[in-house]
Design a protein around this motif. Structure first.
Motif, short mmCIF file in Angstrom:
data_model
loop_
_atom_site.label_atom_id
_atom_site.label_comp_id
_atom_site.label_asym_id
_atom_site.label_seq_id
_atom_site.Cartn_x
_atom_site.Cartn_y
_atom_site.Cartn_z
N THR A 2 44.18 79.45 44.66
CA THR A 2 44.15 78.54 43.53
C THR A 2 45.31 77.55 43.58
O THR A 2 46.28 77.74 44.33
N TYR A 3 45.19 76.53 42.77
CA TYR A 3 46.22 75.51 42.62
C TYR A 3 46.45 75.32 41.13
O TYR A 3 45.49 75.37 40.35
N ASP A 5 48.24 73.08 37.93
CA ASP A 5 48.96 71.96 37.35
C ASP A 5 49.64 72.50 36.10
O ASP A 5 49.00 73.15 35.27
N PHE A 30 38.34 68.49 32.33
CA PHE A 30 38.88 69.24 33.47
C PHE A 30 37.91 70.33 33.92
O PHE A 30 37.68 70.51 35.13
N ALA A 35 37.86 72.63 37.15
CA ALA A 35 38.93 73.56 36.78
C ALA A 35 38.34 74.91 36.42
O ALA A 35 37.27 74.99 35.82
N GLU A 72 44.18 75.74 35.95
CA GLU A 72 43.98 76.49 37.17
C GLU A 72 42.76 75.91 37.90
O GLU A 72 41.67 75.81 37.34
N TRP A 73 42.98 75.52 39.13
CA TRP A 73 41.93 74.94 39.98
C TRP A 73 41.59 75.92 41.10
O TRP A 73 42.45 76.71 41.51
N LYS A 76 43.54 72.91 45.90
CA LYS A 76 44.15 71.59 45.71
C LYS A 76 43.14 70.47 45.94
O LYS A 76 43.20 69.44 45.26
N THR A 78 39.97 70.39 45.14
CA THR A 78 39.20 70.21 43.91
C THR A 78 40.05 69.49 42.88
O THR A 78 39.57 68.57 42.20
N ARG A 79 41.30 69.87 42.77
CA ARG A 79 42.20 69.21 41.82
C ARG A 79 42.37 67.74 42.17
O ARG A 79 42.30 66.86 41.31
N ASP A 80 42.61 67.43 43.43
CA ASP A 80 42.82 66.03 43.84
C ASP A 80 41.57 65.19 43.56
O ASP A 80 41.67 64.06 43.08
N GLY A 118 52.28 69.80 40.16
CA GLY A 118 51.31 70.67 40.81
C GLY A 118 52.04 71.78 41.56
O GLY A 118 53.09 71.54 42.15
#
Length: 127
Positions: A2-3, A5, A30, A35, A72-73, A76, A78-80, A118
């Motif tokens: 996970t990643y 923020d 999100f 997310a 929580e992603w 990274k 998916t987050r980007d 992040g």
């Protein structure tokens, strides 16, 4: 892996309900963009430190509360991709989303004092 923020915010205590409404509207975006979880926490036991602390970090005034939040992603990438899409929602009229429009969902806090970043988890333990 996970990643995450993470965010620390100073919000006028009188704006608690407005913050919750703002967060529910924006946090739904999100989740729609991938997310896994969004957590918004209102400060309850935020002590003053000797050298630094959360209140000083966001220059919280006496009538403000400190908030700690995270997204929580799954990863990274998916987050980007989500952040790129959110930028489009706020800048491209053809891709606009009213939930991201400051006129329709105004921030009930001073965004200039929001701290964010992040993070890559290095320890993840559950009961």
């Amino acid at each position: 892996m996970t990643y995450i923020d993470g965010f620390v915010i100073a919000c006028p205590t009188a704006n608690r309900d407005a913050f919750i409404a703002h967060a529910r509207m924006g946090d739904a975006v999100f989740i729609e963009l991938g997310a896994l979880r969004v957590v918004e926490c209102w400060g309850d036991d935020v002590p003053d430190g000797h050298t630094t602390d959360f209140r000083r970090a966001v220059k919280a005034e006496s009538d403000e509360s400190v908030l700690f939040s995270w997204i929580e992603w799954p990863d990274k990438a998916t987050r980007d991709a989500a952040m790129a899409r959110m930028t489009e929602m706020m800048t491209d009229p053809a891709k606009a989303d009213p939930r991201m429009d400051p006129a329709k969902n105004p921030m009930p806090f001073d965004g200039k004092r929001l701290i964010f970043g992040g993070f890559v988890p290095v320890v993840d333990m559950t009961a």
